[in-house]
Design an enzyme around this catalytic site. Sequence first.
Site, PDB file in Angstrom:
ATOM      1  N   ASN A  84      11.999   3.674  20.865  1.00 56.01           N
ATOM      2  CA  ASN A  84      13.286   4.378  20.682  1.00 56.01           C
ATOM      3  C   ASN A  84      13.191   5.483  19.631  1.00 56.01           C
ATOM      4  O   ASN A  84      14.190   6.130  19.321  1.00 56.01           O
ATOM      5  CB  ASN A  84      14.417   3.401  20.341  1.00 56.01           C
TER       6      ASN A  84
ATOM      7  N   THR B  91       3.427 -11.574  11.710  1.00 58.28           N
ATOM      8  CA  THR B  91       3.049 -11.159  10.352  1.00 58.28           C
ATOM      9  C   THR B  91       2.801 -12.366   9.449  1.00 58.28           C
ATOM     10  O   THR B  91       3.396 -13.436   9.647  1.00 58.28           O
ATOM     11  CB  THR B  91       4.187 -10.317   9.730  1.00 58.28           C
TER      12      THR B  91
ATOM     13  N   TYR C 193      13.101  -9.842   6.867  1.00 55.38           N
ATOM     14  CA  TYR C 193      12.036  -9.345   7.752  1.00 55.38           C
ATOM     15  C   TYR C 193      11.167 -10.503   8.252  1.00 55.38           C
ATOM     16  O   TYR C 193      10.965 -10.689   9.450  1.00 55.38           O
ATOM     17  CB  TYR C 193      11.180  -8.301   7.018  1.00 55.38           C
TER      18      TYR C 193
ATOM     19  N   LYS D 158      10.826 -12.202  12.085  1.00 58.50           N
ATOM     20  CA  LYS D 158       9.563 -12.351  12.833  1.00 58.50           C
ATOM     21  C   LYS D 158       9.334 -13.813  13.216  1.00 58.50           C
ATOM     22  O   LYS D 158       8.833 -14.106  14.303  1.00 58.50           O
ATOM     23  CB  LYS D 158       8.395 -11.815  11.994  1.00 58.50           C
TER      24      LYS D 158
ATOM     25  N   ASN E  84      -2.800  -7.484   6.056  1.00 55.16           N
ATOM     26  CA  ASN E  84      -2.420  -6.105   5.721  1.00 55.16           C
ATOM     27  C   ASN E  84      -3.152  -5.087   6.589  1.00 55.16           C
ATOM     28  O   ASN E  84      -4.320  -4.791   6.349  1.00 55.16           O
ATOM     29  CB  ASN E  84      -2.702  -5.844   4.237  1.00 55.16           C
TER      30      ASN E  84
ATOM     31  N   PHE F 132       1.973  -2.139  -9.302  1.00 51.46           N
ATOM     32  CA  PHE F 132       3.140  -3.012  -9.519  1.00 51.46           C
ATOM     33  C   PHE F 132       2.701  -4.345 -10.114  1.00 51.46           C
ATOM     34  O   PHE F 132       2.522  -5.324  -9.400  1.00 51.46           O
ATOM     35  CB  PHE F 132       3.867  -3.270  -8.197  1.00 51.46           C
TER      36      PHE F 132
HETATM   37  N1  UFG Z   1       1.379  -2.012  -4.404  1.00 57.83           N
HETATM   38  C1  UFG Z   1       1.331  -1.354  -5.624  1.00 57.83           C
HETATM   39  N2  UFG Z   1       1.858  -0.095  -5.676  1.00 57.83           N
HETATM   40  C2  UFG Z   1       2.429   0.519  -4.607  1.00 57.83           C
HETATM   41  C3  UFG Z   1       2.471  -0.173  -3.371  1.00 57.83           C
HETATM   42  C4  UFG Z   1       1.933  -1.435  -3.313  1.00 57.83           C
HETATM   43  O1  UFG Z   1       0.825  -1.870  -6.620  1.00 57.83           O
HETATM   44  O2  UFG Z   1       2.907   1.650  -4.757  1.00 57.83           O
HETATM   45  C5  UFG Z   1       0.807  -3.365  -4.310  1.00 57.83           C
HETATM   46  C6  UFG Z   1       1.838  -4.405  -3.934  1.00 57.83           C
HETATM   47  O3  UFG Z   1       2.461  -4.903  -5.071  1.00 57.83           O
HETATM   48  C7  UFG Z   1       0.973  -5.444  -3.221  1.00 57.83           C
HETATM   49  C8  UFG Z   1      -0.189  -4.626  -2.634  1.00 57.83           C
HETATM   50  O4  UFG Z   1      -0.156  -3.373  -3.291  1.00 57.83           O
HETATM   51  O5  UFG Z   1       0.465  -6.343  -4.146  1.00 57.83           O
HETATM   52  C9  UFG Z   1      -0.055  -4.403  -1.154  1.00 57.83           C
HETATM   53  O6  UFG Z   1       1.255  -3.904  -0.902  1.00 57.83           O
HETATM   54  P1  UFG Z   1       1.681  -3.313   0.519  1.00 57.83           P
HETATM   55  O7  UFG Z   1       3.092  -2.854   0.382  1.00 57.83           O
HETATM   56  O8  UFG Z   1       0.657  -2.336   0.988  1.00 57.83           O
HETATM   57  O9  UFG Z   1       1.578  -4.567   1.469  1.00 57.83           O
HETATM   58  P2  UFG Z   1       2.297  -5.992   1.351  1.00 57.83           P
HETATM   59  O10 UFG Z   1       1.205  -6.970   1.018  1.00 57.83           O
HETATM   60  O11 UFG Z   1       3.485  -5.985   0.495  1.00 57.83           O
HETATM   61  O12 UFG Z   1       2.886  -6.110   2.809  1.00 57.83           O
HETATM   62  C10 UFG Z   1       2.230  -6.679   3.860  1.00 57.83           C
HETATM   63  C11 UFG Z   1       2.720  -6.079   5.160  1.00 57.83           C
HETATM   64  C12 UFG Z   1       4.168  -6.434   5.379  1.00 57.83           C
HETATM   65  C13 UFG Z   1       4.366  -7.909   5.261  1.00 57.83           C
HETATM   66  C14 UFG Z   1       3.833  -8.426   3.954  1.00 57.83           C
HETATM   67  C15 UFG Z   1       3.892  -9.930   3.886  1.00 57.83           C
HETATM   68  O13 UFG Z   1       2.551  -4.687   5.137  1.00 57.83           O
HETATM   69  O14 UFG Z   1       4.565  -6.019   6.666  1.00 57.83           O
HETATM   70  O15 UFG Z   1       2.461  -8.058   3.818  1.00 57.83           O
HETATM   71  O16 UFG Z   1       4.042 -10.347   2.578  1.00 57.83           O
HETATM   72  F1  UFG Z   1       5.674  -8.236   5.315  1.00 57.83           F
END
Ligand code: UFG
Length: 327
Positions: free
Chosen positions: A31, A115, A139, A143, A168, A206
């Site tokens: 979409n 996920t 989210y 899922k 990831n 972070f």
């Molecule tokens: N991080 C940073 N700085 C940023 C972005 C991310 O330090 O600017 C860190 C986050 O804290 C995390 C790691 O990088 O520790 C990975 O973060 P992402 O956002 O890349 O990925 P996530 O692990 O949060 O997310 C993934 C999937 C999601 C899913 C999630 C499940 O992308 O779809 O795992 O917990 F929901």
Amino acid sequence: MILVTGGAGYIGSHMAKWLHQAGYPVVVFDNLSTGKRSLARYGEWMEGDLNNPDDLTHCFERFPIRAVIHFAARSLVGESVRMPLLYYQNNVAGTLNLLHAMADAGVKHIIFSSTAAVYGNPQQLPIPETHPKQPINPYGRSKWMMEQLIEDAVSAMGLHAVSLRYFNAAGADPAGELGECHDPETHLIPLVLKAALGKRSAITIFGQDYPTPDGTPVRDYIHVWDLVAAHELALQALLAGELQGYQVFNLGTGKGYSVKEVIHTAQRLLESEGVSIPVQTGARRVGDPPVLVAKADQVQQVLGWMPRLSDLETMIQHAWCWEKAQR
Ligand code: UFG
């Protein structure tokens, strides 16, 4: 034909290309709420919405669909906390409509893009498929509900289905044609590379006080091209009748990298191009577990899948080629 819902998104667009190259006729259904028409480069195109049953009816009437690979979903954790109803409407109700349309058209095979967020905070590591499902945000809950809808439809409607729980997803099409372009971007690797290109002022780490070897969170990154390869193996097994009923596999490599390792690897790789990456530190992001790593042996044993491109250098290199080309 194989229907790829969400085929104009990051992973779906790679899937459509992979299937096309493997000789499967493909139709992409999207979409364009978050997908990009420019990423849907392979197969037939149909703009449509899972929340509009007529679009689905039209799609199943127009194309001789044998199997569905279902990516279409909203996928931002933070957005899901602010707008839970959007997530349940789009993700859960959309999947319900899709299952109705499949039943009406007599389509029996579906692969679902799930996920690691369905597990919530890990109670054991690495995380096996049998880990309790206790998602901690809308989210992840949406899922998990989608998985349950599909599993119930399998028993009641004679479907055969595979849910693949991604850790990831990272990297980009090795040929450089496709890649990640979320808006807003929230994922670590593209944000690191945007900081390298000056599209952002810096990458913010972070939190550095996690109980991990270097204090930053550890994730199991998997190359998007390895990820879609696993879907093709699942598809082959479903269509050959080798996988029956409902099956679930984690899709990760079983190896984790910390945020600092990701940033340092990118810094090392880009040094030769004279690029430096501004880094700053910030507070923890709410809801981030310290470690998420898959127990990944099931997909290897049952489907014979092996990661080929999921080393950190290759994922960053491919993502870097894509990111540079977006300038
Ligand atoms: N991080 C940073 N700085 C940023 C972005 C991310 O330090 O600017 C860190 C986050 O804290 C995390 C790691 O990088 O520790 C990975 O973060 P992402 O956002 O890349 O990925 P996530 O692990 O949060 O997310 C993934 C999937 C999601 C899913 C999630 C499940 O992308 O779809 O795992 O917990 F929901």
